[in-house]
Structures are given as structure tokens and as C-alpha cells.
Scaffold this motif. Structure first.
Motif, PDB file in Angstrom:
ATOM      1  N   PRO A  11       0.764  -1.320   0.035  1.00 27.65           N
ATOM      2  CA  PRO A  11       0.204  -0.023   0.023  1.00 27.65           C
ATOM      3  C   PRO A  11       0.875   1.316   0.072  1.00 27.65           C
ATOM      4  CG  PRO A  11      -0.578  -1.627   1.783  1.00 27.65           C
ATOM      5  CD  PRO A  11       0.911  -1.996   1.138  1.00 27.65           C
ATOM      6  N   ALA A  12       0.626   2.261  -0.936  1.00 31.53           N
ATOM      7  CA  ALA A  12       1.631   3.243  -0.964  1.00 31.53           C
ATOM      8  C   ALA A  12       0.725   4.439  -1.616  1.00 31.53           C
ATOM      9  CB  ALA A  12       2.763   2.943  -2.247  1.00 31.53           C
ATOM     10  N   ALA A  13      -0.473   4.540  -1.192  1.00 34.76           N
ATOM     11  CA  ALA A  13      -1.319   5.543  -1.696  1.00 34.76           C
ATOM     12  C   ALA A  13      -1.432   6.702  -0.701  1.00 34.76           C
ATOM     13  CB  ALA A  13      -2.655   5.038  -2.101  1.00 34.76           C
ATOM     14  N   GLY A  14      -0.850   6.590   0.405  1.00 32.28           N
ATOM     15  CA  GLY A  14      -1.104   7.585   1.585  1.00 32.28           C
ATOM     16  C   GLY A  14      -0.186   8.863   1.319  1.00 32.28           C
ATOM     17  N   LYS A  15      -0.805   9.847   2.043  1.00 33.14           N
ATOM     18  CA  LYS A  15      -0.486  11.119   1.602  1.00 33.14           C
ATOM     19  C   LYS A  15       0.816  11.559   2.275  1.00 33.14           C
ATOM     20  CE  LYS A  15      -5.260  12.715   1.763  1.00 33.14           C
ATOM     21  NZ  LYS A  15      -6.228  13.244   2.878  1.00 33.14           N
ATOM     22  N   GLY A  16       1.599  10.768   2.974  1.00 34.32           N
ATOM     23  CA  GLY A  16       2.897  11.197   3.363  1.00 34.32           C
ATOM     24  C   GLY A  16       2.957  12.530   4.199  1.00 34.32           C
ATOM     25  N   THR A  17       2.056  12.957   4.909  1.00 37.32           N
ATOM     26  CA  THR A  17       2.249  14.259   5.358  1.00 37.32           C
ATOM     27  C   THR A  17       3.179  14.362   6.581  1.00 37.32           C
ATOM     28  OG1 THR A  17       0.330  13.624   7.235  1.00 37.32           O
ATOM     29  CG2 THR A  17      -0.533  14.685   4.984  1.00 37.32           C
ATOM     30  N   ARG A  18       3.410  13.532   7.136  1.00 34.36           N
ATOM     31  CA  ARG A  18       4.646  13.705   7.994  1.00 34.36           C
ATOM     32  C   ARG A  18       6.012  13.936   7.335  1.00 34.36           C
ATOM     33  NH1 ARG A  18       4.859   8.203  10.567  1.00 34.36           N
ATOM     34  NH2 ARG A  18       3.638   7.617   8.640  1.00 34.36           N
ATOM     35  N   LYS A  28       7.221   9.203  -1.079  1.00 37.91           N
ATOM     36  CA  LYS A  28       8.196   9.011  -0.116  1.00 37.91           C
ATOM     37  C   LYS A  28       8.868   7.568  -0.487  1.00 37.91           C
ATOM     38  CE  LYS A  28       4.575   7.241   3.276  1.00 37.91           C
ATOM     39  NZ  LYS A  28       4.206   7.654   4.799  1.00 37.91           N
ATOM     40  N   GLN A  91      -5.961   3.661  -5.658  1.00 38.22           N
ATOM     41  CA  GLN A  91      -6.724   3.817  -4.697  1.00 38.22           C
ATOM     42  C   GLN A  91      -7.086   5.199  -4.832  1.00 38.22           C
ATOM     43  OE1 GLN A  91      -5.297   4.220  -0.572  1.00 38.22           O
ATOM     44  NE2 GLN A  91      -7.158   3.530   0.311  1.00 38.22           N
ATOM     45  N   ALA A  94      -7.504   8.338  -0.316  1.00 36.50           N
ATOM     46  CA  ALA A  94      -6.784   7.728   0.835  1.00 36.50           C
ATOM     47  C   ALA A  94      -7.997   7.662   1.995  1.00 36.50           C
ATOM     48  CB  ALA A  94      -5.644   8.410   1.449  1.00 36.50           C
ATOM     49  N   ARG A  95      -8.394   6.407   1.963  1.00 40.75           N
ATOM     50  CA  ARG A  95      -9.716   6.103   2.848  1.00 40.75           C
ATOM     51  C   ARG A  95      -9.334   5.286   4.171  1.00 40.75           C
ATOM     52  NH1 ARG A  95     -14.781   4.511   0.111  1.00 40.75           N
ATOM     53  NH2 ARG A  95     -15.528   4.322   2.224  1.00 40.75           N
ATOM     54  N   GLY A  96      -7.589   4.855   3.998  1.00 37.82           N
ATOM     55  CA  GLY A  96      -7.234   4.120   5.289  1.00 37.82           C
ATOM     56  C   GLY A  96      -6.509   3.064   4.731  1.00 37.82           C
ATOM     57  N   ALA A 100      -6.940   0.404   1.274  1.00 32.00           N
ATOM     58  CA  ALA A 100      -6.085   0.385   0.505  1.00 32.00           C
ATOM     59  C   ALA A 100      -5.868  -1.094   0.071  1.00 32.00           C
ATOM     60  CB  ALA A 100      -4.883   0.921   0.920  1.00 32.00           C
ATOM     61  N   PRO A 118       5.320   0.017   2.942  1.00 33.10           N
ATOM     62  CA  PRO A 118       6.920   0.670   2.062  1.00 33.10           C
ATOM     63  C   PRO A 118       7.568   1.465   3.174  1.00 33.10           C
ATOM     64  CG  PRO A 118       4.975   1.387   1.062  1.00 33.10           C
ATOM     65  CD  PRO A 118       4.405   0.632   2.120  1.00 33.10           C
ATOM     66  N   ASP A 119       6.746   2.183   4.295  1.00 29.72           N
ATOM     67  CA  ASP A 119       7.394   3.316   5.315  1.00 29.72           C
ATOM     68  C   ASP A 119       7.796   2.503   6.380  1.00 29.72           C
ATOM     69  OD1 ASP A 119       4.903   2.815   6.273  1.00 29.72           O
ATOM     70  OD2 ASP A 119       4.594   4.889   6.208  1.00 29.72           O
TER      71      ASP A 119
HETATM   72  P1  UTP Z   1       0.638   5.767   7.188  1.00 25.79           P
HETATM   73  O1  UTP Z   1      -0.506   6.444   7.700  1.00 25.79           O
HETATM   74  O2  UTP Z   1       1.851   5.473   8.021  1.00 25.79           O
HETATM   75  O3  UTP Z   1       1.312   6.791   5.890  1.00 25.79           O
HETATM   76  O4  UTP Z   1       0.284   4.557   6.362  1.00 25.79           O
HETATM   77  P2  UTP Z   1       0.577   7.935   5.040  1.00 25.79           P
HETATM   78  O5  UTP Z   1      -0.756   8.273   5.137  1.00 25.79           O
HETATM   79  O6  UTP Z   1       1.464   7.952   3.778  1.00 25.79           O
HETATM   80  O7  UTP Z   1       1.575   9.058   6.071  1.00 25.79           O
HETATM   81  P3  UTP Z   1       1.083  10.194   6.761  1.00 25.79           P
HETATM   82  O8  UTP Z   1       0.570   9.830   8.239  1.00 25.79           O
HETATM   83  O9  UTP Z   1       0.272  11.050   5.817  1.00 25.79           O
HETATM   84  O10 UTP Z   1       2.596  10.910   6.985  1.00 25.79           O
HETATM   85  C1  UTP Z   1       0.850   3.365   6.501  1.00 25.79           C
HETATM   86  C2  UTP Z   1       0.989   2.930   4.864  1.00 25.79           C
HETATM   87  O11 UTP Z   1      -0.189   2.625   4.314  1.00 25.79           O
HETATM   88  C3  UTP Z   1      -0.435   3.525   2.962  1.00 25.79           C
HETATM   89  C4  UTP Z   1       0.568   4.262   2.985  1.00 25.79           C
HETATM   90  O12 UTP Z   1       0.983   4.782   1.745  1.00 25.79           O
HETATM   91  C5  UTP Z   1       1.719   3.877   3.909  1.00 25.79           C
HETATM   92  O13 UTP Z   1       2.526   3.116   3.220  1.00 25.79           O
HETATM   93  N1  UTP Z   1      -1.997   3.984   2.899  1.00 25.79           N
HETATM   94  C6  UTP Z   1      -2.507   4.715   3.916  1.00 25.79           C
HETATM   95  C7  UTP Z   1      -2.469   3.808   1.536  1.00 25.79           C
HETATM   96  O14 UTP Z   1      -2.107   3.245   0.732  1.00 25.79           O
HETATM   97  N2  UTP Z   1      -3.807   4.293   1.664  1.00 25.79           N
HETATM   98  C8  UTP Z   1      -4.311   4.742   2.733  1.00 25.79           C
HETATM   99  O15 UTP Z   1      -5.504   5.286   2.797  1.00 25.79           O
HETATM  100  C9  UTP Z   1      -3.429   5.153   4.044  1.00 25.79           C
END
Ligand code: UTP
Length: 312
Positions: A11-18, A28, A91, A94-96, A100, A118-119
């Protein structure tokens, strides 16, 4: 005896806000880690366990990830990394994490599969994923990675009630527990044990059915943890149950800058081509009066205190 595990969902669709502002334009997962993008290190971890099929869940906001996997041309560019079979799964929002993983349902089908966040990076010599697969071959059901955390850290992760199980050689010296009562990011009085769930999973494909019915939980997101909590309720004789393998190796949280830089430093210093040179260079920096940790000069300390150099 459970089915062989052949594929991994990343799963690599998160926003990476940190990691903002770095992640505003570069995902990231593509940040460099020594000589390759982070996601390739994660893929190599699974390939060492015989997994050759990858489903990377990505987002329309991350065209660079799509380009990385579709523009590779190993023949014309011998420097390119050899890529395994990778499907890009979209995805849209980003719904969690649970949502994903659910997007990969049609790609995975009815076989057990691995999920690698992947993080969450494990040192290349860490046999954690292979041990999880070996445990899964004995237990079936779902197997997750566990890490011992402090009471203060526990609220950042998922927590579970744990009961030790004896699996002999399959556990390869790792602690193995049967899990119950799993909860996402518990309040201080809800922490179940000193063990937190980490970003490696071996999942039974029935998890998809559960995820499809899992309502949004913490942060209004569909949580994989909530689906695992339901799977843990399925009796073992029906192929249910969740087990945890305790990670003992080196681990880096590359979803935040400090963890990413630690991984970068450690793995760079271990690199066979230039690690020795880098160690020498850092020794020189540490020993030099201008190197890291050196006492501030009178000019710096005066400026740092809002004073003027030379003023008295
Ligand atoms: P994290 O919450 O650690 O990553 O999700 P994030 O959302 O990218 O980071 P922040 O919190 O905004 O900095 C753990 C993993 O799940 C994926 C993220 O890409 C990460 O690899 N993920 C999370 C999804 O693919 N989709 C989502 O809706 C949420």
C-alpha cells in the motif's frame, strides 16, 4: 498445511503528510535509500522469500510511482534495476490502510498474500518476513509482525492481547503469540500488551470479505486492524486466528524524517562499495574542530543568543 504465498500487496497511496514538504512532489516510496528507491528495498525483501508478484496500491496524486514502474527499460539502460512483475492498483482516495488493501482484492484472488508497508523498513539481513511465512505454513490464518514498545509509544500503534505459543523450528527463535482483542491506536488504559503490530502481514484472502464490511474506524478510515480483530474471532479449526511474530532485527520507520535519515546512514555505512570510505569521512568530521558536535565558536554562540559578535 496452508497454500504457498506468492504475492505481495504494497500500500503506497497514503499522503505522506509527516514528510511534507518533501512529499508534495516526490512520493516517499521513491525517496532514495543509498542507491535505490525505498520501495525497491521492500520489494527485494519479499523476493528473498520467493515472492515475485507485486500489487502496488497507489494514488492518482502519485504519477511518479506509476512512471517508475512503467518506464523501466532494462535493455537500453543496464544501470536500471531489474523489476519483477508489478501491477499498479489505484486507490482513488486515501480512505485508510484497510481500504487500500481491499483495492487489491481482484488481483490477489483467493490465495494467501503478504502486505508490506513501504514506510516500515527492515534491515536486509532481518529474516522476519521469512519467519512469518514459515509460521503461517504451520498456523494458517493471518500472521502479523510484532514489536515490543514502551507504554508511551503504544498509543501510536495497534495493540493486542497476546498468548505465547510453541512452534519449534518454524519460529526460528522468534517469540510467537496468538493474538486476541486487537485495537487500533489505543488510549493509555486500553493498551493490551507491550507488543504493537508493525507493517508486515501474511493474510488469508477471507480478510477481503471482512474489509468490505468494515465501517470506518479511527480517523474515519477503514482500518486493517479492525478487520484483523474480526478475523481473530474465527475459530482456528475453521482456518481463522491471528498470530504474531516478534521482530528482533533492525527496523526503521521511514515514514518520518528521523527514521528515514537513520536508515540512510546505517545502510550507507554498510555499503560494500563506499561504506568504508564514508566511515572514514565521518570519523574525520567527528574529530575535526568544525565537525558535528564541535563546540560553537564565540561568534556562533553570540549570534545564537541574539547577541552581536564582538559586542561586549
Ligand atoms: P501511514 O499513515 O503510515 O502513511 O500509512 P501516510 O498516510 O502516507 O503518512 P502520513 O501519516 O500522512 O505521514 C501506512 C501505509 O499505508 C499506506 C501508506 O502509503 C503507507 O505506506 N496507505 C495509507 C494507503 O495506501 N492508503 C491509505 O488510505 C492510507
Amino acid at each position: 498445511m496452508s497454500l504457498e504465498v506468492r504475492c505481495s500487496v504494497i500500500p503506497a497511496a497514503g499522503k505522506g503528510t509527516r514528510m511534507y514538504p518533501l512529499t508534495k512532489s516526490v512520493p516517499k516510496e521513491l525517496f532514495p535509500l543509498v542507491d535505490r528507491p525505498v520501495i525497491m528495498t521492500v520489494i527485494e525483501e519479499a523476493r528473498r522469500c520467493g515472492i515475485e508478484q507485486f500489487h502496488v496500491v497507489t494514488s492518482p496524486r502519485k504519477p511518479a510511482l506509476r512512471d517508475f514502474f512503467t518506464n523501466a527499460d532494462c535493455e537500453s539502460n543496464p544501470q536500471d534495476l531489474p523489476l519483477p512483475q508489478v501491477d499498479l492498483v489505484m486507490q482513488e482516495q486515501a480512505r485508510g490502510l484497510g481500504h487500500a488493501v481491499l483495492q487489491a482484492r481482484d488481483y490477489v484472488g483467493e490465495q494467501p498474500f503478504v502486505v508490506q508497508l513501504p514506510d516500515d523498513l527492515y534491515h536486509p539481513e532481518d529474516p522476519l518476513l521469512q519467519t512469518m511465512l514459515d509460521v503461517h505454513a504451520v498456523t494458517g490464518g493471518c500472521v502479523v509482525a510484532l514489536m515490543e514498545v514502551s507504554a508511551a509509544e503504544a498509543k501510536l500503534y495497534s495493540s493486542a492481547r497476546v498468548e505465547p505459543v510453541e512452534l519449534g523450528a518454524a519460529a526460528a527463535g522468534h517469540g510467537v503469540f496468538k493474538l486476541a482483542d486487537i485495537i487500533e491506536k489505543p488510549e493509555a488504559d486500553q493498551v493490551r500488551s507491550p507488543y504493537a503490530l508493525m507493517g508486515r502481514y501474511v493474510l488469508d484472502s477471507r480478510i477481503f470479505e471482512i474489509l468490505a464490511q468494515t465501517p470506518p474506524g479511527r480517523n474515519n478510515e477503514i482500518q486493517l486492524t479492525d478487520a484483523l480483530a474480526a478475523f481473530a474471532e474465527i475459530p482456528v479449526k475453521e482456518g481463522g486466528g491471528v498470530w504474531g511474530v516478534v521482530s528482533r532485527g533492525r527496523h526503521f520507520d521511514t515514514g518520518n524524517l528521523s527514521g528515514y535519515l537513520q536508515a540512510q546512514m546505517e545502510l550507507s555505512l554498510e555499503n560494500p562499495d563506499f561504506g568504508a570510505h564514508l566511515r572514514e569521512y565521518m570519523r574525520g568530521l567527528a574529530g575535526s574542530p568544525d565537525g558535528p558536535g564541535a563546540a560553537p565558536t564565540s561568534t556562533e554562540s553570540a549570534a545564537g543568543q541574539g547577541g552581536k559578535a564582538g559586542a561586549c
